[in-house]
Each structure stands twice: as structure tokens, then as C-alpha cells.
Write an enzyme that holds these catalytic residues in place. Structure first.
Site, PDB file in Angstrom:
ATOM      1  N   ASP A  69       0.822  -1.208   0.000  1.00  0.00           N
ATOM      2  CA  ASP A  69       0.000   0.000   0.000  1.00  0.00           C
ATOM      3  C   ASP A  69       0.856   1.259   0.000  1.00  0.00           C
ATOM      4  OD1 ASP A  69      -2.092   1.586   2.519  1.00  0.00           O
ATOM      5  OD2 ASP A  69      -1.972   1.891   0.347  1.00  0.00           O
ATOM      6  N   ASP A  96      -1.839   5.603  -5.105  1.00  0.00           N
ATOM      7  CA  ASP A  96      -2.137   4.734  -3.974  1.00  0.00           C
ATOM      8  C   ASP A  96      -2.513   3.326  -4.395  1.00  0.00           C
ATOM      9  OD1 ASP A  96      -4.579   4.917  -1.250  1.00  0.00           O
ATOM     10  OD2 ASP A  96      -2.914   3.574  -1.681  1.00  0.00           O
TER      11      ASP A  96
HETATM   12  C1  LIG Z   1     -10.305   6.035  -0.737  1.00  0.00           C
HETATM   13  S1  LIG Z   1      -9.651   5.447   0.729  1.00  0.00           S
HETATM   14  C2  LIG Z   1     -10.385   3.889   0.734  1.00  0.00           C
HETATM   15  C3  LIG Z   1      -9.342   2.824   0.602  1.00  0.00           C
HETATM   16  N1  LIG Z   1      -9.957   1.512   0.664  1.00  0.00           N
HETATM   17  C4  LIG Z   1     -10.252   0.880  -0.441  1.00  0.00           C
HETATM   18  O1  LIG Z   1     -10.016   1.269  -1.556  1.00  0.00           O
HETATM   19  C5  LIG Z   1     -10.856  -0.494  -0.198  1.00  0.00           C
HETATM   20  C6  LIG Z   1      -9.766  -1.516  -0.335  1.00  0.00           C
HETATM   21  C7  LIG Z   1     -10.210  -2.848   0.089  1.00  0.00           C
HETATM   22  C8  LIG Z   1      -9.412  -3.898  -0.199  1.00  0.00           C
HETATM   23  C9  LIG Z   1      -9.785  -5.185   0.186  1.00  0.00           C
HETATM   24  C10 LIG Z   1     -10.952  -5.377   0.858  1.00  0.00           C
HETATM   25  C11 LIG Z   1     -11.752  -4.300   1.162  1.00  0.00           C
HETATM   26  C12 LIG Z   1     -11.385  -3.028   0.791  1.00  0.00           C
HETATM   27  O2  LIG Z   1     -11.847  -0.760  -1.165  1.00  0.00           O
HETATM   28  C13 LIG Z   1     -12.910   0.098  -1.176  1.00  0.00           C
HETATM   29  O3  LIG Z   1     -13.051   0.973  -0.344  1.00  0.00           O
HETATM   30  N2  LIG Z   1     -13.742  -0.065  -2.225  1.00  0.00           N
HETATM   31  C14 LIG Z   1     -13.557  -1.158  -3.163  1.00  0.00           C
HETATM   32  C15 LIG Z   1     -14.836  -1.806  -3.510  1.00  0.00           C
HETATM   33  C16 LIG Z   1     -15.888  -0.772  -3.926  1.00  0.00           C
HETATM   34  N3  LIG Z   1     -17.156  -1.429  -4.214  1.00  0.00           N
HETATM   35  C17 LIG Z   1     -16.096   0.251  -2.824  1.00  0.00           C
HETATM   36  C18 LIG Z   1     -14.815   0.896  -2.495  1.00  0.00           C
HETATM   37  C19 LIG Z   1      -8.333   2.856   1.713  1.00  0.00           C
HETATM   38  O4  LIG Z   1      -8.660   3.124   2.837  1.00  0.00           O
HETATM   39  N4  LIG Z   1      -7.111   2.468   1.303  1.00  0.00           N
HETATM   40  C20 LIG Z   1      -6.040   2.390   2.316  1.00  0.00           C
HETATM   41  C21 LIG Z   1      -5.361   1.038   2.237  1.00  0.00           C
HETATM   42  C22 LIG Z   1      -6.404  -0.075   2.276  1.00  0.00           C
HETATM   43  C23 LIG Z   1      -7.107  -0.160   3.622  1.00  0.00           C
HETATM   44  C24 LIG Z   1      -8.082  -1.322   3.666  1.00  0.00           C
HETATM   45  C25 LIG Z   1      -7.407  -2.638   3.347  1.00  0.00           C
HETATM   46  C26 LIG Z   1      -6.643  -2.604   2.073  1.00  0.00           C
HETATM   47  C27 LIG Z   1      -5.697  -1.420   2.008  1.00  0.00           C
HETATM   48  C28 LIG Z   1      -5.078   3.550   2.077  1.00  0.00           C
HETATM   49  O5  LIG Z   1      -4.292   3.344   0.906  1.00  0.00           O
HETATM   50  C29 LIG Z   1      -5.915   4.766   1.877  1.00  0.00           C
HETATM   51  N5  LIG Z   1      -5.332   5.974   2.439  1.00  0.00           N
HETATM   52  C30 LIG Z   1      -4.700   6.821   1.586  1.00  0.00           C
HETATM   53  C31 LIG Z   1      -4.246   8.024   2.066  1.00  0.00           C
HETATM   54  C32 LIG Z   1      -4.452   8.367   3.417  1.00  0.00           C
HETATM   55  C33 LIG Z   1      -5.041   7.484   4.264  1.00  0.00           C
HETATM   56  C34 LIG Z   1      -5.502   6.237   3.783  1.00  0.00           C
HETATM   57  O6  LIG Z   1      -6.061   5.406   4.499  1.00  0.00           O
END
Ligand SMILES: CSC[C@H](NC(=O)[C@H](Cc1ccccc1)OC(=O)N1CCC(N)CC1)C(=O)N[C@@H](CC1CCCCC1)[C@@H](O)Cn1ccccc1=O
Length: 331
Positions: A36, A220
Site C-alpha cells: 500500500d 495509492d
Molecule cells: C479512498 S480510501 C479507501 C481505501 N480503501 C479501499 O479502496 C478499499 C480496499 C479494500 C481492499 C480489500 C478489501 C476491502 C477493501 O476498497 C474500497 O473501499 N472499495 C472497493 C470496492 C468498492 N465497491 C467500494 C470501495 C483505503 O482506505 N485504502 C487504504 C489502504 C487499504 C485499507 C483497507 C485494506 C486494504 C488497504 C489507504 O491506501 C488509503 N489511504 C490513503 C491516504 C491516506 C489514508 C488512507 O487510508
């Protein structure tokens, strides 16, 4: 020395995230972690994670590793943009990715994980590849795997070659010329507060006119979709029959039968085009005639995020030299 590791989509139907095999400890324990660039903590499901919160994930057991050392008095706690989070304590141990080994990498062992991690059996933890300033370990922040490995690499770089519904690669220490076409365009990176922040030079919808603009955003790999300013996504979805920004579904949805335009974003004098197929992210539910868009508004986020939907359209160089830069090439 250099290395190369697979970036494997965790779901064959749509690219929600990519995981990469790593080994930790002696004898080596293999886990699949989500690399990430939007965060800077390396944390894993572990023998310290309550069994009620573990559902099929592989775990790291420091007590089974002869090279594990507790980092006494250190804790960590992280909250991600999607509301998921985890917390725990810290060990140092041998950590290897694609042949690149760091002998005393801070490995953050989870003592608590949120339900969205428990429910995602394919993700056994995260490897943060943002800048180490973002690391949450207290009282002393720890270095990322990349920061620790840099001095042993031929070049202080890693590259992301993510693919649509296919296995891609992360390379460490070198740039594989066979993975891209044309030239790599390098852009300056703003390292405050610690993301790979760069400025895109504008956008075009389908084969429409290019709109020059300065879009400051982060690259990202940990974010599935791409989140851009409201006026950009409104002009994109305005070209799609039946597309609506749905409060109910939490973003732009459209009839799966509608034709989508591609989306082009500027990187300096060059540009990257995201094919329409990447922006048709997924059916709301299996068999639904309603589809969820891969381009969404960033207005609720406070930051523009070039997530996997954009990154998989390019070959991306994360250059950790001083000053850092980010390189984009077509492929
Ligand atoms: C727009 S920040 C939302 C973003 N999390 C997503 O992109 C998740 C990813 C995911 C993967 C596997 C299962 C479930 C969800 O997926 C969705 O949110 N989705 C996908 C599916 C869609 N139907 C709805 C929207 C996010 O927090 N990323 C962070 C890393 C993620 C955290 C969750 C686990 C995987 C890695 C991170 O880099 C985002 N960051 C970036 C900058 C500052 C803070 C921060 O925290």
C-alpha cells in the site's frame, strides 16, 4: 540486491486489492500482504490476534521465529480511509520480498483488527510503501521495508505493474524496460505529509478535448478505485447513459449495458489512458443490471486518489532518490 514479486488480485471477478507473497522470520513464514503506497505501516495477522478476529488468514507467530525480537514498549494503531483499522505491538525480524531481505524489519503484529479485515481472508496484512514519516509506531516511528532495503538495491526505486484482472509485479531496485512502451515521464513528488503526491496536468473524457488542469493527488496502490474532483467525474459520468451519483450505493452507478468512454489523465507533457473496461468496476451484486463506477468523486475524501483503476493502466516508478520523483509510462 534487486527483487521482483507478484501482485495477485484477491478476487477474480474485480480488482478490489492485490496481494504479494512475503516471508518473515526463521524458519520463514509465508504470508500474502497488500502493498500500500498510501500508508507506511507493515502489519500482519499474528499469534497475538484474537482467534475470533481471524477467519482463514495466515498468521505470523514471532514465538516460532529464532530471529524475532520484541520491540519492547512500542505499540501502533492505524485507521484507513475506508474506516478499517488495526492496532498492536511490534517485533523486528527478517523480512523477504521477491529475494530482497531486510534483516531487522519492524513487523507490527495485530492485537486487534476491524471486521472488514477479519472478513477479507485473502489479506494477511499490509506493507506500507508510503514515506516513513507516516508510520504510526509509538514512541519511535519505524522505517518501511523500502526505506530499509534502499541501500541494498542497485537503484533506490520500486515499480508497480498492476494489471486488470491478472497478476502483475512489483520490482525493487531496477526498472524493467520490457514492462513499458515509449518514455517514462518523471514528476516531482511532494513528500509532506508522506504520500506519493504529484500533480496531474489535466484530463480528457473518451476522445474529447483535453482539459488542462492541476490535479494534486496521491498514487495509492492500496485503494481499489480512483477518486477525483467532482467537476472531473461529473463531466465523465455525464457522457454515460443512465449514470447517477447514488447516495444509496455510495457513488456513481450506471446501467451495466451502457457504453463507457475511456479516461485520459495528463502526466506532464504526456498522458495515460484508462480503458473504459477498467472503469466498469463491478456489478453492484452478482447478476445485477446496475454497475459501480471505477471513477468516483473525491469531495468526501479531502484528497484526490489515483488508485488501482488508474495505476493498472500504467507502469509506475516510485523513485526514492533525493528528491523523490514518480515516473509514469504507457504499457
Ligand atoms: C479512498 S480510501 C479507501 C481505501 N480503501 C479501499 O479502496 C478499499 C480496499 C479494500 C481492499 C480489500 C478489501 C476491502 C477493501 O476498497 C474500497 O473501499 N472499495 C472497493 C470496492 C468498492 N465497491 C467500494 C470501495 C483505503 O482506505 N485504502 C487504504 C489502504 C487499504 C485499507 C483497507 C485494506 C486494504 C488497504 C489507504 O491506501 C488509503 N489511504 C490513503 C491516504 C491516506 C489514508 C488512507 O487510508
Amino acid at each position: 540486491e534487486n527483487g521482483s514479486a507478484a501482485a495477485i488480485p484477491i478476487d477474480p471477478r474485480f480488482d478490489i486489492a492485490y496481494v504479494t507473497p512475503v516471508t518473515i522470520g526463521t524458519p520463514p513464514q509465508t504470508l500474502y500482504l497488500d502493498f500500500d503506497t498510501g500508508s507506511s505501516d507493515l502489519w500482519v495477522f499474528s499469534s497475538h490476534t484474537p482467534e475470533s478476529q481471524v477467519r482463514g488468514q495466515r498468521i505470523y507467530s514471532p514465538e516460532k521465529s529464532s530471529t524475532a525480537k520484541l520491540l519492547a514498549g512500542h505499540t501502533w494503531s492505524i485507521l484507513y480511509g475506508d474506516g478499517s483499522g488495526s492496532l498492536g505491538n511490534v517485533y523486528t525480524d527478517n523480512f523477504t520480498v521477491g529475494g530482497v531481505t531486510v534483516t531487522s524489519q519492524a513487523v507490527q503484529t495485530a492485537q486487534q483488527v476491524s471486521y472488514s479485515f477479519t472478513s477479507q481472508s485473502e489479506i494477511h496484512g499490509l506493507v506500507g510503501l508510503g514515506f516513513s514519516t507516516l508510520n504510526t509506531v509509538f514512541p519511535n516511528g519505524q522505517l518501511t521495508f523500502f526505506d530499509n532495503a534502499k541501500s541494498t538495491l542497485d537503484s533506490p526505486v520500486f515499480t508497480a505493474d498492476l494489471k486488470w484482472k491478472k497478476e502483475g509485479t512489483y520490482d525493487f531496485g531496477f526498472i524493467d524496460e520490457t514492462k513499458y512502451t515509449g518514455e517514462i515521464t518523471y514528476l516531482p513528488v511532494q513528500t509532506d505529509p508522506g504520500y506519493w503526491t504529484f500533480t496531474s496536468s489535466g484530463y480528457a473524457v473518451g476522445d474529447g478535448a483535453f482539459h488542462p488542469a492541476s490535479i494534486v493527488g496521491i498514487a495509492d496502490t492500496g485503494t481499489s478505485l480512483t477518486y477525483l474532483p467532482a467537476e472531473v467525474v461529473t463531466s465523465y459520468w455525464g457522457q454515460v447513459d443512465g449514470a447517477v451519483d447514488s447516495d444509496y450505493y455510495g457513488g456513481y452507478v450506471f446501467p451495466c449495458s451502457s457504453k463507457l468512454p475511456s479516461f485520459t489523465f495528463g502526466v506532464g507533457p504526456a498522458n495515460i489512458t484508462i480503458p473504459a473496461s477498467y472503469i466498469n468496476y463491478a456489478q453492484i451484486t452478482e447478476g445485477s443490471p446496475v454497475c459501480f463506477g471505477g471513477l468516483q468523486s473525491s469531495s468526501w475524501l479531502g484528497v484526490n486518489i489515483w488508485g488501482d483503476v488508474a495505476l493498472k493502466a500504467a507502469f509506475v516508478v516510485f523513485n526514492g532518490a533525493n528528491p523523490p520523483t514518480i515516473g509514469w509510462a504507457k504499457k
